[in-house]
Design a protein around this motif. Sequence first.
Motif, PDB file in Angstrom:
ATOM      1  N   TYR A   1     -21.695   2.794  -2.125  1.00 59.70           N
ATOM      2  CA  TYR A   1     -22.114   1.569  -2.795  1.00 59.70           C
ATOM      3  C   TYR A   1     -22.555   0.516  -1.798  1.00 59.70           C
ATOM      4  O   TYR A   1     -22.174   0.536  -0.642  1.00 59.70           O
TER       5      TYR A   1
ATOM      6  N   ARG B   1     -22.191   3.843 -13.558  1.00 57.28           N
ATOM      7  CA  ARG B   1     -23.436   3.357 -12.971  1.00 57.28           C
ATOM      8  C   ARG B   1     -23.901   4.316 -11.880  1.00 57.28           C
ATOM      9  O   ARG B   1     -25.065   4.647 -11.770  1.00 57.28           O
ATOM     10  N   ASN B   2     -22.940   4.780 -11.102  1.00 63.02           N
ATOM     11  CA  ASN B   2     -23.278   5.693 -10.023  1.00 63.02           C
ATOM     12  C   ASN B   2     -23.807   7.004 -10.567  1.00 63.02           C
ATOM     13  O   ASN B   2     -24.720   7.600 -10.018  1.00 63.02           O
TER      14      ASN B   2
ATOM     15  N   LEU C   1      -8.139   5.864  -0.843  1.00 63.81           N
ATOM     16  CA  LEU C   1      -7.824   4.531  -1.347  1.00 63.81           C
ATOM     17  C   LEU C   1      -6.311   4.307  -1.361  1.00 63.81           C
ATOM     18  O   LEU C   1      -5.823   3.210  -1.108  1.00 63.81           O
ATOM     19  N   ILE C   2      -5.576   5.392  -1.659  1.00 58.96           N
ATOM     20  CA  ILE C   2      -4.143   5.236  -1.902  1.00 58.96           C
ATOM     21  C   ILE C   2      -3.378   4.855  -0.642  1.00 58.96           C
ATOM     22  O   ILE C   2      -2.464   4.052  -0.686  1.00 58.96           O
TER      23      ILE C   2
ATOM     24  N   ARG D   1     -18.262   1.304 -12.507  1.00 63.65           N
ATOM     25  CA  ARG D   1     -18.891   1.678 -11.235  1.00 63.65           C
ATOM     26  C   ARG D   1     -19.228   3.167 -11.231  1.00 63.65           C
ATOM     27  O   ARG D   1     -20.304   3.577 -10.805  1.00 63.65           O
ATOM     28  N   ASP D   2     -18.281   3.967 -11.746  1.00 61.09           N
ATOM     29  CA  ASP D   2     -18.484   5.414 -11.777  1.00 61.09           C
ATOM     30  C   ASP D   2     -19.675   5.780 -12.653  1.00 61.09           C
ATOM     31  O   ASP D   2     -20.530   6.575 -12.274  1.00 61.09           O
TER      32      ASP D   2
ATOM     33  N   LYS E   1      -4.506   3.079   1.752  1.00 59.94           N
ATOM     34  CA  LYS E   1      -5.095   1.943   2.450  1.00 59.94           C
ATOM     35  C   LYS E   1      -5.162   0.657   1.647  1.00 59.94           C
ATOM     36  O   LYS E   1      -5.261  -0.415   2.224  1.00 59.94           O
ATOM     37  N   VAL E   2      -5.176   0.757   0.348  1.00 65.38           N
ATOM     38  CA  VAL E   2      -5.339  -0.437  -0.465  1.00 65.38           C
ATOM     39  C   VAL E   2      -4.200  -0.492  -1.478  1.00 65.38           C
ATOM     40  O   VAL E   2      -3.800   0.529  -2.017  1.00 65.38           O
ATOM     41  N   ALA E   3      -3.688  -1.692  -1.696  1.00 66.55           N
ATOM     42  CA  ALA E   3      -2.643  -1.849  -2.694  1.00 66.55           C
ATOM     43  C   ALA E   3      -3.294  -1.959  -4.062  1.00 66.55           C
ATOM     44  O   ALA E   3      -3.983  -2.928  -4.339  1.00 66.55           O
ATOM     45  N   LEU E   4      -3.128  -0.933  -4.880  1.00 67.53           N
ATOM     46  CA  LEU E   4      -3.691  -1.019  -6.225  1.00 67.53           C
ATOM     47  C   LEU E   4      -2.804  -0.225  -7.169  1.00 67.53           C
ATOM     48  O   LEU E   4      -2.116   0.695  -6.744  1.00 67.53           O
TER      49      LEU E   4
ATOM     50  N   GLY F   1      -8.051  -3.948 -16.480  1.00 68.69           N
ATOM     51  CA  GLY F   1      -9.238  -4.576 -15.911  1.00 68.69           C
ATOM     52  C   GLY F   1      -9.775  -3.810 -14.728  1.00 68.69           C
ATOM     53  O   GLY F   1     -10.985  -3.589 -14.604  1.00 68.69           O
ATOM     54  N   LEU F   2      -8.867  -3.375 -13.890  1.00 68.88           N
ATOM     55  CA  LEU F   2      -9.286  -2.618 -12.711  1.00 68.88           C
ATOM     56  C   LEU F   2      -9.900  -1.282 -13.115  1.00 68.88           C
ATOM     57  O   LEU F   2     -10.931  -0.861 -12.589  1.00 68.88           O
TER      58      LEU F   2
ATOM     59  N   ARG G   1      -1.790   2.543  -9.266  1.00 69.29           N
ATOM     60  CA  ARG G   1      -2.344   3.899  -9.206  1.00 69.29           C
ATOM     61  C   ARG G   1      -2.750   4.425 -10.565  1.00 69.29           C
ATOM     62  O   ARG G   1      -3.630   5.273 -10.669  1.00 69.29           O
TER      63      ARG G   1
ATOM     64  N   GLN H   1     -13.377  -1.719 -14.326  1.00 66.32           N
ATOM     65  CA  GLN H   1     -14.297  -1.913 -13.206  1.00 66.32           C
ATOM     66  C   GLN H   1     -14.629  -0.581 -12.523  1.00 66.32           C
ATOM     67  O   GLN H   1     -15.784  -0.289 -12.231  1.00 66.32           O
ATOM     68  N   LEU H   2     -13.583   0.224 -12.320  1.00 65.97           N
ATOM     69  CA  LEU H   2     -13.783   1.534 -11.692  1.00 65.97           C
ATOM     70  C   LEU H   2     -14.665   2.415 -12.561  1.00 65.97           C
ATOM     71  O   LEU H   2     -15.562   3.106 -12.078  1.00 65.97           O
TER      72      LEU H   2
ATOM     73  N   VAL I   1       0.847  -1.192   0.000  1.00 65.25           N
ATOM     74  CA  VAL I   1       0.000   0.000   0.000  1.00 65.25           C
ATOM     75  C   VAL I   1       0.884   1.244   0.000  1.00 65.25           C
ATOM     76  O   VAL I   1       0.613   2.225  -0.672  1.00 65.25           O
TER      77      VAL I   1
END
Lengths: 404, 268
Positions: free
Chosen positions: A104, B28-29, B103-104, B25-26, B106-109, B17-18, B111, B21-22, A76
């Motif tokens: 969500y 749809r929201n 998100l940055i 979601r955006d 707290k989650v490994a993704l 892919g990520l 960027r 998905q983002l 992270v």
Amino acid sequence: MSVLVQARGLGKSYPRVFRRSDRLRALVNLLAGRASGEVTPVLQDIDLKVARGQSLGLIGDNGAGKSTLLKLLTGVLTPTHGRVEVNGRIGALLELGAGFHPEYSGRDNIAMSATLQGFSADELAARLDDIVAFADIGHYIDEPVKHYSSGMVVRLGFAIVAATRPDLLITDEVLAVGDESFQKKCIRWMEDYLDQGGTLILVSHSMYHIQKLCRQALWLRQGRMQACGDVFEVTQAYLAYHERKSAGEDSRARDLDAVRGLEFHVRTMRVNGEEAETLPALEQGAALTVEATIASRDGRVPVVNIGIARGDGTPVYGVSSDMDGVQPAPLPDGDYRIVLHFAELPLLPASYTIRVHPLDSEGMRLFDTVERTLTVRGRSPESGLVRLAHVWEHAAPLSRSRSE
Amino acid sequence: MSPTLSPRTARIASVFGLALQLARRDLRNRYLGSFSGGAWALVQPLVQLAVYSFVFGYIFRQRLPGADAPGYVPFLVVVLWPWTAFAEAVSRATTAIQDNASLIGKVALPRSALVLAPVLAAFAVHGVGYLGLLLVLLVVGAGIAPAGLAAMLPALALLFLFALGLALLLSALQVFVRDIAPALPQLLMLWMFLSPVFYGRNVMPEAARPWFDLNPMTGFAEYLRFMLLGMPAPGWPALACSFAGVALAVLAGGFAFRRLQRHFEDFL
């Protein structure tokens, strides 16, 4: 055993940004490939190796860098120094609701988390029911996460991690938010997971949880490794440090010159033949010998009091020579010497202080204090100060099974 | 069993892919609260087309500069939609890192997925709208060349890369210098009016015309009108500048993002 996670010389520093111009200077430096400027280190020189099937507990005060270390291991955060190698898939439960979008629904967030962990839509669909069942939050699963209680957020987060069966599970102190039954469910799951060869890194302030789940422990203090090794030794050292801290120890040093002018003072104190301030650790149930040599200014015979206290100052046992009807025997040079012997020390593993005080011949006035720190080592999970002699009756032998 | 990919390809695939998905979601929201749902994405450009036809066709009676022109509305639509997708992609993506600060840490993704997502979303929404509009114009006989529909795709792909490059650059800089996002709408509007979106280059004074070649947008606009409406082809200088602009944006964006991304968490 294959190494799952390895960290070498790991460190993290945060830049000091006070003025607006600092940001611009940092930007220019970073673009040019230089360091960003002045930094505050929060974690330094961490060397760590976790093999497959190991379980490591991380302990330390608030702000010691535990969470930062977890975030570096999970990727992270990016390390400032050193490197992390991971040979497997990590499932992490770091902060309350991390990665959840409040707007969500629970289901949408499950889908997003699964994608973040690299699962395809098919794999997710296969696991969705398990996740929903494990979380056990009823119709809330279809409501926005912003309406959840913090316990529900943790339930959902843990359910996702549990369903994905990572090679390495990393959890921060979030489980404490869940209620009793959910905590038990999680602990049981983790024990199961460990039994099946899973690997765990756990941060907790509950030494009970750490000792129950982990074989190894790492104690972080002010961003550095204070101790690392067997879980019982490290947690005991950590608890002893806390006891000393709350007792405000190290405050009074013995003023040798002032003491020499007194009627009596301790010339030497030996514990198990050692004169050092901090003694080698003692096994639980080993013998303890305390030897005191007292200098007497006027040649009178002193009464010697010897006491044992917990690291936090709680008295455990104290006894004076006169209580048992004895007194120190004189030595040729005019000093008095006495030896107290405990054949089988019943103290439970922890840190203790042993004190020697000379008193006047009447046992009324106390003159001097010399103390030594003693660590009792052992794997005993009993609680309290000493092991009291005991016998169980009407008891059958325990059949060890984890899946109740 | 999936075919074995090289680590680099696998990484790019996972970022993509990520981001998808983002973006999904955006979107749809964005349409979740509206009654028409996703249909709004198609209805909106049609309504806008009707408005433009009314305003420019009846109120202003805008005459198209140039004799061989098919009317002002197709002339405008063919360039305005790609521009809108581009501008929206850049302006939304610029704050992507800053908006996802939670998100940055707290989650490994990866960027870059956070930046790619709004670019994808903008091009998806306006791409669908664009296609719908072109089909309507084709049906009503506004002079759209059917062959141009395929020929415009490489231009849109390049425009996507252009937006992505700028988005990577600006979103990384925005983390450090927060002045970019507030200034961006004004700059984008200025850029729009300096580009041949609402007008053609030929209405400009003779002396000003060569300067348009330096604007990378000119090549895109003139290419689209050439392919879809059969208007004069863009010159080589304009096309060269477009290619150079895209290449520069992608290189600079990629470089800055790679250099800076590991320090985002320290400055958010």
